[in-house]
Enzyme design. Structure first.
Site, PDB file in Angstrom:
ATOM      1  CG  ASN A   9      -1.835   1.116   1.346  1.00 62.02           C
ATOM      2  OD1 ASN A   9      -1.765   2.046   0.547  1.00 62.02           O
ATOM      3  ND2 ASN A   9      -2.707   1.091   2.334  1.00 62.02           N
ATOM      4  NE  ARG A  91      -5.960   1.914  -0.354  1.00 61.78           N
ATOM      5  CZ  ARG A  91      -5.929   3.017   0.372  1.00 61.78           C
ATOM      6  NH1 ARG A  91      -4.845   3.340   1.052  1.00 61.78           N
ATOM      7  NH2 ARG A  91      -6.976   3.796   0.457  1.00 61.78           N
ATOM      8  CG  HIS A 180     -11.448   4.341   2.798  1.00 67.64           C
ATOM      9  ND1 HIS A 180     -11.955   5.433   3.479  1.00 67.64           N
ATOM     10  CD2 HIS A 180     -10.105   4.450   2.880  1.00 67.64           C
ATOM     11  CE1 HIS A 180     -10.967   6.178   3.933  1.00 67.64           C
ATOM     12  NE2 HIS A 180      -9.840   5.603   3.584  1.00 67.64           N
ATOM     13  N   GLY A 210     -10.570   6.263   9.880  1.00 70.00           N
ATOM     14  CA  GLY A 210      -9.128   6.193  10.155  1.00 70.00           C
ATOM     15  C   GLY A 210      -8.564   7.585  10.010  1.00 70.00           C
ATOM     16  NE  ARG A 241      -7.228  12.796   2.980  1.00 70.29           N
ATOM     17  CZ  ARG A 241      -7.433  11.504   2.743  1.00 70.29           C
ATOM     18  NH1 ARG A 241      -8.482  11.114   2.045  1.00 70.29           N
ATOM     19  NH2 ARG A 241      -6.608  10.589   3.200  1.00 70.29           N
ATOM     20  CG  PHE A 283      -9.790  10.708  16.864  1.00 70.20           C
ATOM     21  CD1 PHE A 283     -10.281  11.317  15.723  1.00 70.20           C
ATOM     22  CD2 PHE A 283     -10.607  10.649  17.984  1.00 70.20           C
ATOM     23  CE1 PHE A 283     -11.558  11.842  15.692  1.00 70.20           C
ATOM     24  CE2 PHE A 283     -11.889  11.163  17.964  1.00 70.20           C
ATOM     25  CZ  PHE A 283     -12.364  11.760  16.807  1.00 70.20           C
ATOM     26  CD  GLU A 384      -8.054  -0.597   3.974  1.00 69.57           C
ATOM     27  OE1 GLU A 384      -7.418  -0.305   5.016  1.00 69.57           O
ATOM     28  OE2 GLU A 384      -8.369   0.241   3.117  1.00 69.57           O
TER      29      GLU A 384
HETATM   30  P1  ADP Z   1      -5.008   4.994   8.162  1.00 69.92           P
HETATM   31  O1  ADP Z   1      -4.988   3.514   7.815  1.00 69.92           O
HETATM   32  O2  ADP Z   1      -6.026   5.794   7.406  1.00 69.92           O
HETATM   33  O3  ADP Z   1      -3.659   5.640   8.227  1.00 69.92           O
HETATM   34  P2  ADP Z   1      -5.913   4.093  10.773  1.00 69.92           P
HETATM   35  O4  ADP Z   1      -7.082   3.260  10.406  1.00 69.92           O
HETATM   36  O5  ADP Z   1      -4.685   3.406  11.257  1.00 69.92           O
HETATM   37  O6  ADP Z   1      -5.552   5.120   9.628  1.00 69.92           O
HETATM   38  O7  ADP Z   1      -6.419   5.109  11.898  1.00 69.92           O
HETATM   39  C1  ADP Z   1      -5.576   6.080  12.439  1.00 69.92           C
HETATM   40  C2  ADP Z   1      -6.358   6.897  13.441  1.00 69.92           C
HETATM   41  O8  ADP Z   1      -6.867   6.026  14.470  1.00 69.92           O
HETATM   42  C3  ADP Z   1      -5.538   7.958  14.137  1.00 69.92           C
HETATM   43  O9  ADP Z   1      -6.248   9.180  14.182  1.00 69.92           O
HETATM   44  C4  ADP Z   1      -5.387   7.405  15.545  1.00 69.92           C
HETATM   45  O10 ADP Z   1      -5.274   8.410  16.497  1.00 69.92           O
HETATM   46  C5  ADP Z   1      -6.694   6.659  15.713  1.00 69.92           C
HETATM   47  N1  ADP Z   1      -6.597   5.720  16.834  1.00 69.92           N
HETATM   48  C6  ADP Z   1      -5.780   4.663  16.952  1.00 69.92           C
HETATM   49  N2  ADP Z   1      -5.932   4.095  18.177  1.00 69.92           N
HETATM   50  C7  ADP Z   1      -6.847   4.825  18.851  1.00 69.92           C
HETATM   51  C8  ADP Z   1      -7.443   4.785  20.155  1.00 69.92           C
HETATM   52  N3  ADP Z   1      -7.086   3.840  21.017  1.00 69.92           N
HETATM   53  N4  ADP Z   1      -8.359   5.717  20.471  1.00 69.92           N
HETATM   54  C9  ADP Z   1      -8.712   6.682  19.596  1.00 69.92           C
HETATM   55  N5  ADP Z   1      -8.198   6.787  18.351  1.00 69.92           N
HETATM   56  C10 ADP Z   1      -7.281   5.881  17.983  1.00 69.92           C
END
Ligand code: ADP
Length: 398
Positions: A9, A91, A180, A210, A241, A283, A384
């Site tokens: 990816n 991907r 997605h 995410g 975004r 987050f 994924e």
């Molecule tokens: P991507 O694959 O789009 O990079 P992810 O699905 O890994 O993203 O999600 C990342 C997000 O999930 C981040 O904003 C992170 O802070 C949040 N996150 C991960 N663990 C936790 C948690 N325990 N509580 C709240 N948010 C979380």
């Protein structure tokens, strides 16, 4: 043929990879190459069983990152050139109007993916570089492109048409494509398995939350709407975004702040959303700021939840009745607060969360609504990589 698949990816400055068995889902190794092409902070974390290798240092380009990763595979006893990989699954973000099914990569396919970069200038070029690199490093292994837009190919015309000049839209391929898709399809099928019912019988709403975030409404296993659009900028509030934005803001900003096209593109992709409103895109950091009394962070959270609920309402009406609401990805799987706030006060619509279930972490699919609630609310961990591996393996063996 071996069911061992290398999944890649590739993002603009990162590569996530996994080596796994497509049938069992067993992961032999996984890793993340970060900050490619940046002067500081280049990093690779590679895990293979209990072994964890780390590299810190400059990574000039994708190929250099992959070469280092291949070396880390070797150091953990996995020689990618001789281990018997059956397929490489990539991907690919945008398939435009050309690709939706998983596609065997040929020179011509690669050229077309490259041409589709006009629709996804921040994503497709990285996918192309990733494909070129693995073709060079692992010659002779079938390479398969799995498109993020695929699952939304079936959306009805009324959902995917933008209300702009029809000739212009047709000439430039301007419509809603959605992204997605691999995740939305995977979790909705997992939910059906969990409920022991065929997807054909279910109306589902999925929230993939995410760093990027999107929602979809799925009728009988077929996607009928999604929040992301021609690009992954539309819809929900995301880490960096903005999601939905009055289209008038862009020309206004360009005039008022004298920004050019690529500066606006950067602004919308990299420094808007939660980051733009609060200063942080992660987050967990947002939640820490809120706990510390930061008013901007709280506002950002409220905007995020408000947008989720707006789309929940829209999709409830589109579907008429809903059987399951699914939360997935980093925030969706890990933030009980987001799930509770997104669905608060909707008991009259049959939507309810059991607070104890919502707070309890268990691996795998879990129900967080009371057994008696008409709508089943589920947390479904997305995967994924597994979905891409299975699609690549299937195509490579047919
Ligand atoms: P991507 O694959 O789009 O990079 P992810 O699905 O890994 O993203 O999600 C990342 C997000 O999930 C981040 O904003 C992170 O802070 C949040 N996150 C991960 N663990 C936790 C948690 N325990 N509580 C709240 N948010 C979380």
């Amino acid at each position: 043929m071996s069911d061992l698949v290398l999944v890649l990816n590739s993002g603009s400055s990162s590569i996530k990879y996994q080596l796994l068995h497509a049938v069992s889902g067993d992961v032999l190794a996984s890793g993340l190459v970060e900050k490619i092409g940046e002067t500081h902070g280049g990093r690779i974390v590679h895990e293979a069983g209990p072994a964890k290798l780390e590299y810190d240092g400059a990574i000039p380009d994708h190929k250099a990152g992959l070469l280092r990763a291949v070396e880390m595979f070797r150091q953990t006893g996995l020689d990618l050139t001789s281990i018997g990989i059956g397929a490489v699954g990539h991907r690919v973000v945008h398939g435009g109007e050309v690709f939706w099914e998983p596609t065997m990569i040929t020179d011509e396919v690669l050229q077309t993916i490259d041409k589709l970069s006009v629709l996804a200038p921040l994503h497709n070029p990285a996918n192309v570089v990733g494909i070129e690199s693995t073709r060079e490093l692992l010659p002779g292994i079938p390479e398969v492109a799995v498109f993020d837009t695929a699952f939304f190919h079936t959306m009805p015309a009324a959902a995917k048409t933008y209300a702009i000049d029809a000739k212009l839209a047709a000439a430039h391929g301007i419509r809603k494509y959605g992204f997605h898709g691999t995740s939305h399809q995977y979790v909705s099928e997992k939910a059906a398995q969990y409920l022991g019912r065929p997807t054909e019988e279910l109306n589902q709403i999925v929230f993939h939350l995410g760093n990027g975030a999107s929602a979809s409404s799925i009728q009988g296993g077929i996607a009928i709407d999604t929040t992301m659009g021609m690009t992954p900028l539309e819809g929900l509030v995301m880490g960096t975004r903005p999601g939905d934005l009055d289209p008038g803001v862009t020309p206004y900003l360009m005039r008022a702040s004298e920004l050019d096209v690529s500066q606006v593109e950067q602004l919308l992709n990299r420094s808007s959303g939660l980051k733009g409103m609060s200063g942080v895109n992660d987050f967990r950091e947002l939640q820490q700021l809120i706990d510390g009394g930061d008013a901007q962070a709280k506002l950002a959270y409220d905007v995020y939840i408000h947008r989720l609920r707006r789309y929940l309402g829209a999709y409830l009406v589109e579907l008429g009745t809903v059987d399951t609401i699914i939360f997935t990805a980093g925030v969706g799987e890990n933030s009980p607060a987001v799930r509770a706030d997104a669905l608060a006060g909707l008991r009259n619509l049959g939507i309810e969360i059991d607070p104890a279930r919502n707070e309890t972490r268990t691996p795998g699919v879990r129900r967080i609504s009371p057994d008696s609630a008409p709508v089943t609310v589920l947390v479904v961990p997305t995967n994924e990589e597994l979905a891409i591996a299975r699609a690549a393996h299937k195509l490579a063996t047919t």
